[in-house]
Design a protein around this motif. Sequence first.
Motif, PDB file in Angstrom:
ATOM      1  N   UNK A  53       0.799  -1.230   0.000  1.00  0.00           N
ATOM      2  CA  UNK A  53       0.000   0.000   0.000  1.00  0.00           C
ATOM      3  C   UNK A  53       0.828   1.274   0.000  1.00  0.00           C
ATOM      4  N   UNK A  54       2.158   1.128   0.091  1.00  0.00           N
ATOM      5  CA  UNK A  54       2.969   2.333   0.167  1.00  0.00           C
ATOM      6  C   UNK A  54       4.294   2.075  -0.523  1.00  0.00           C
ATOM      7  N   UNK A  84       0.724 -11.627   1.501  1.00  0.00           N
ATOM      8  CA  UNK A  84       0.061 -11.300   2.775  1.00  0.00           C
ATOM      9  C   UNK A  84      -1.437 -11.307   2.524  1.00  0.00           C
ATOM     10  N   UNK A 109     -10.514  -7.341   6.477  1.00  0.00           N
ATOM     11  CA  UNK A 109     -10.028  -5.967   6.500  1.00  0.00           C
ATOM     12  C   UNK A 109      -8.720  -5.800   7.272  1.00  0.00           C
ATOM     13  N   UNK A 110      -7.975  -6.879   7.483  1.00  0.00           N
ATOM     14  CA  UNK A 110      -6.630  -6.700   7.995  1.00  0.00           C
ATOM     15  C   UNK A 110      -5.683  -7.674   7.314  1.00  0.00           C
ATOM     16  N   UNK A 111      -4.408  -7.358   7.400  1.00  0.00           N
ATOM     17  CA  UNK A 111      -3.411  -8.163   6.714  1.00  0.00           C
ATOM     18  C   UNK A 111      -2.909  -9.275   7.608  1.00  0.00           C
ATOM     19  N   UNK A 155      -2.942   1.264   5.754  1.00  0.00           N
ATOM     20  CA  UNK A 155      -2.808   1.135   4.303  1.00  0.00           C
ATOM     21  C   UNK A 155      -2.853   2.491   3.583  1.00  0.00           C
ATOM     22  N   UNK A 203      -0.609   5.456   6.131  1.00  0.00           N
ATOM     23  CA  UNK A 203       0.774   5.041   6.427  1.00  0.00           C
ATOM     24  C   UNK A 203       1.160   5.333   7.880  1.00  0.00           C
ATOM     25  N   UNK A 213      -9.241   0.034  12.513  1.00  0.00           N
ATOM     26  CA  UNK A 213      -8.543  -0.101  11.244  1.00  0.00           C
ATOM     27  C   UNK A 213      -8.651   1.184  10.416  1.00  0.00           C
TER      28      UNK A 213
END
Lengths: 245, 81
Positions: free
Chosen positions: A173-174, A201, A206-208, B35, B38, B68
């Motif tokens: 995501x970054x 991953x 909604x989470x990794x 996500x 950051x 989240x």
Amino acid sequence: MKRRTLLHLGNDIVDLLSPDIQQKYLDQRFLQRVFTAQEITTIQNHTNKNQVLWAIWAAKEAAYKACQKQFPALIFAHQKFFLNNSTLISLAQSKEFKELTGTLIYQNYTINIKLQNYSDAIHCLAVINDLQLPFKNWEKIHYSVLETYLQPNNTNPLNLKKYFSEQELMSIFSTESLLTRLHAKQFLQTLGFDPCIEIIRPVQFNHLDPPHLVIGNQVLTDCEISLSHDGQWVAVAVCYNQANL
Amino acid sequence: MEESAVFAKVVSLVTPFCKNAEVLNNINEKTRFFEDLNVNSSRMVDIVLAVEDEFGIEVDDESLNRIRCVGDTVKLIMEKI
């Protein structure tokens, strides 16, 4: 996915030059939220307070990452992961440690940790094994820590994305995450892994989930990988051929 | 307090911890801390402490682990105030 690993691995890196974290030892609310009373005393009494604070933080983070693989629903309550007394004493007595091994406790589990001081960064490895045995085979944990010297805003992520599959990109995501994964893949190749290896991953509710390694459609169930990035630093830790541990 | 006011206040609390101006300009309830913004885990602790101070509430570890996105934070605050 059924895992056959004998141990679970976590790692964490902290960029000590990050402006956000300087003099954090003055933030009483933060200290009391994250650290035990003994840990706070160790931090406050040390000549290098910031370094010790972030060393203990990195230990907790790395330990949580390792434990989360064994207990996926684990809640990260920072104070419930705490350094044991002998490790705190070792930390307190070292003016400027280069490397320090010890243990961290979570409930009735013992997590083995190895802290490393890169002057501008602190890195911690954490290992928990199913049999709760002391871990001495640190040479079997392969790791790489890198200062990127890159400004993420100036890095063209489109150029880097070509090194990853669609499935990999779903959990990136970054630019920092992209650089971490790229470094990890390059490191895996130096260890002799297939260049086609993927670091996946899964996204669950909604989470990794923690990362794992895949070649073709096969998950490498006897391998452990952990990733971390902070500021200018990226880190990867890998353990494989665990039957030899 | 109205939910919209809580949202605006949460955005103001989060802003100092996020360097991505583009994402901040488009922040909404679905914006994710990790996500999209950051925000790392130590900054997340700072954000939660700022929320506790601002709204006079306590956020336990279980609740913190469930946050989240910005909307999760707003919902948590609305439950507690």
